[in-house]
Design an enzyme around this catalytic site. Structure first.
Site, short mmCIF file in Angstrom:
data_model
loop_
_atom_site.label_atom_id
_atom_site.label_comp_id
_atom_site.label_asym_id
_atom_site.label_seq_id
_atom_site.Cartn_x
_atom_site.Cartn_y
_atom_site.Cartn_z
CE1 TYR A 152 -3.98 1.64 -0.50
CE2 TYR A 152 -3.40 2.89 1.45
CZ TYR A 152 -4.19 2.71 0.33
OH TYR A 152 -5.19 3.59 0.04
CE LYS A 175 -7.38 3.16 1.59
NZ LYS A 175 -7.35 3.80 2.89
CD GLU A 194 -9.50 4.85 -0.34
OE1 GLU A 194 -8.40 5.41 -0.17
OE2 GLU A 194 -10.27 4.56 0.59
CG ASP A 195 -7.95 7.74 -3.17
OD1 ASP A 195 -8.06 8.29 -2.06
OD2 ASP A 195 -6.94 7.09 -3.51
CG ASN A 215 0.17 8.70 2.10
OD1 ASN A 215 1.34 8.44 2.30
ND2 ASN A 215 -0.81 8.30 2.89
CG ASP A 232 -10.21 5.07 4.59
OD1 ASP A 232 -10.47 4.91 5.79
OD2 ASP A 232 -9.05 4.99 4.12
CG ASP A 233 -10.10 9.35 0.58
OD1 ASP A 233 -8.94 8.94 0.70
OD2 ASP A 233 -10.87 8.93 -0.30
NE ARG A 250 -7.86 12.64 -2.95
CZ ARG A 250 -7.94 12.37 -1.66
NH1 ARG A 250 -8.56 13.17 -0.85
NH2 ARG A 250 -7.41 11.26 -1.16
#
Length: 552
Positions: free
Chosen positions: A100, A171, A242-243, A405, A265-266, A153
């Site tokens: 990851y 993930k 996610e993202d 990150n 999660d973000d 993103r």
């Protein structure tokens, strides 16, 4: 005529080796080799899974480039599921940065160039009207958790289109390794709506649609069709968004969190792990939550998610909502977010406090005198010497969280944080940094990685079969994680427990989250008398089950 196996013919010996779900390689016993027709197809010596893992780990350590290690690890994933997860679970601290962050960012950038085999479900804008058919093609009838992204993103790297599948795969690998979700009960999904990344669209090896991103009603229709079909195919499935970019992330969460057990999660996972780190830092400083002033560099999903959860933690101490929100200040690309600015998106307005405009972040630190700065901007080096020294000038123990990150986008390194604060900083980061020796003291920073919380939250949701994943669950997860930090951890500057303990941390978070589900009346199941034992019993442990379990 061909002598190859047909879909209706009995499974032959070689088929057991070609199926990653049943392949045990050199660990097949002599009796299994006879029973399955494997005699002669393997070297004669029988190895244990530990010996196989030792061999693979030595091979991985022989590579110098992290991306090469990633490719080798994914190749193992494609040929031997149990060995892959045994290796990842037993060596998580060493291999998580490969499986990851930060290496997964490089993987996503090069996804079409290093692609080996399909893993997951690709739903494109061209599939509108037949998404249910695509989900019916998924070979597993039971799926407990889905990670879905549209690739717009990815980490701090921006729009990577279909290459974002690497994030969903990574993930879910952590769900297995960190929380014991069974590998056959997870599903990574990439919603391919095109990409605005012209470099990708000009790359002949790019595997996604070569078109601009769909927007508006066209985009919404695909997402709605997918989510509706998903709920019908796998009732009660947990969904992790996610993202997604800001302009979709908040709206999708608001639209679906009451209809399916889902979370972003973000926004929420990042918030839980960051608030846990802040609670740990307050143990070191002796301060109270309501007394803190947090200044965020960045004002998107992560920043407002952390600010919202921190405000919830402060409110839980009896503080009025408006006062709780005043603990957090945002700084975006146009400067300090203050009342009176006409350009503010809805998610920023709750943190637009009365103050004169400030266009420079270091000047904002000098003016506001925050107790903590939290970087979620993806602007490398933004916490420069002036910023760090200004923070240190007004705090005995300045709190510095450089959470962006991958590593190339971190606001500062651990060494910079310690050196510019005379070794007084309480530091956490989104990417891993090694120990730092400064003025005769060894500082051991730990990564504020979402992997500390999202696997346990997902496991708790699965065990309880909760109808929704609530804000209270994330605050409970943050408090549980902070409670796992020992005094010895704090003494060396670690605001999180060792990653080697993440499975036990996940089990405790899962039990805490599930208990909230029952307390809030969200579970259709009877509350168990021993919830921690139920959680531990539900966790998959990688290892070979023998030919009988494989279906011989």
């Amino acid at each position: 005529m061909s002598n190859s196996s047909t879909p209706h013919s009995p499974r032959r010996g070689i088929d057991w080796l070609r199926d990653p779900a049943t392949n045990e390689g050199t660990a097949f016993t002599a009796a299994e080799r006879d029973a399955l027709g494997l005699r002669g197809l393997l070297p004669p010596r029988v190895a244990t899974i530990e010996e196989q893992a030792q061999r693979m780990l030595a091979n991985l350590r022989g590579y110098t480039a992290p991306l090469h290690k990633y490719v080798a690890l994914e190749a193992l994933h494609g040929r031997n599921t149990e060995l892959y997860y045994r290796l990842l679970t037993d060596h998580l601290e060493e291999l998580m940065p490969i499986a990851y962050t930060p290496t997964v960012g490089e993987d996503c950038q090069h996804f079409g160039h290093i692609f080996q085999q399909a893993r997951g479900l690709y739903v494109s804008i061209e599939d509108r009207g037949r998404v249910a058919q695509l989900l019916a093609n998924w070979p597993e009838d039971g799926v407990d958790i889905v990670v879905v992204t549209d690739g717009e993103r990815i980490l701090g790297l921006g729009d990577l289109g279909a290459n974002g599948m690497g994030i969903a795969i990574g993930k879910l690998a952590l769900y297995v390794a960190c929380a014991g979700i069974h590998p056959r009960r997870k599903l990574p999904v990439l919603l391919d709506v095109g990409t605005n990344n012209l470099a990708l669209r000009g790359d002949p090896l790019y595997l996604g649609l070569n078109r601009p991103r769909a927007t508006g009603a066209e985009y919404d229709a695909l997402v709605d069709e997918f989510m509706t079909a998903l709920a019908q195919r796998f009732p009660g499935v947990v969904v992790q968004f996610e993202d997604f970019a800001n302009h979709h992330a908040f709206e999708l969460l608001a639209r679906w969190r009451e209809r399916l057990p889902s979370f972003n999660d973000d926004i929420q996972g990042t918030a839980a792990v960051a608030v846990a780190g802040l609670l740990s830092a307050l143990r070191a400083t002796g301060g109270k939550a309501v007394e803190q002033r947090l200044l965020f560099l960045g004002a998107g999903e992560a920043a407002t998610g952390i600010a919202d959860l921190y405000a919830a933690a402060v409110r839980a101490e009896g503080v009025a909502p408006d006062d709780a929100r005043r603990c957090s200040w945002l700084f975006d690309s146009k400067g300090l977010v203050v009342a009176g600015r006409a350009d503010l998106a809805a998610h920023k307005r709750a943190y637009a406090h009365a103050h004169a405009p400030v266009a420079d972040f270091a000047a904002a630190v000098e003016a506001l005198r925050p107790t903590a700065i939290i970087g979620v901007s993806a602007v490398a080096g933004a916490f420069d010497e002036r910023v760090l020294r200004a923070l240190a000038a007004c705090n005995a123990r300045p709190i510095v969280f450089a959470l962006s990150n991958p590593t190339s986008r971190a606001e500062c390194t651990a060494e910079q944080a310690y050196r510019c604060t005379d070794g007084r900083a309480l530091f956490a980061s989104g990417s891993p940094f090694g120990a730092v020796e400064f003025n005769g003291r060894r500082h051991v920073p730990r990564q504020g990685n979402n992997a500390y919380v999202f696997p346990g939250i997902g496991l708790g949701a699965i065990v309880s079969r909760t109808r929704a994943i609530t804000d209270e669950m994330f605050l409970t997860a943050a408090r549980t994680l902070a409670g796992e930090v020992s005094d010895a951890d704090l003494a060396q500057g670690s605001l999180y427990p060792p990653l080697a303990q993440v499975r036990q941390v996940s089990a405790r978070i899962a039990a805490a989250v599930a208990s909230v589900a029952w307390a809030q009346g969200l579970s259709p199941l009877p509350c168990p008398s021993d919830l921690p034992s139920l959680v531990r019993a539900s966790m998959y442990e990688p290892g070979y089950r023998g030919c009988a379990a494989a279906g011989a």
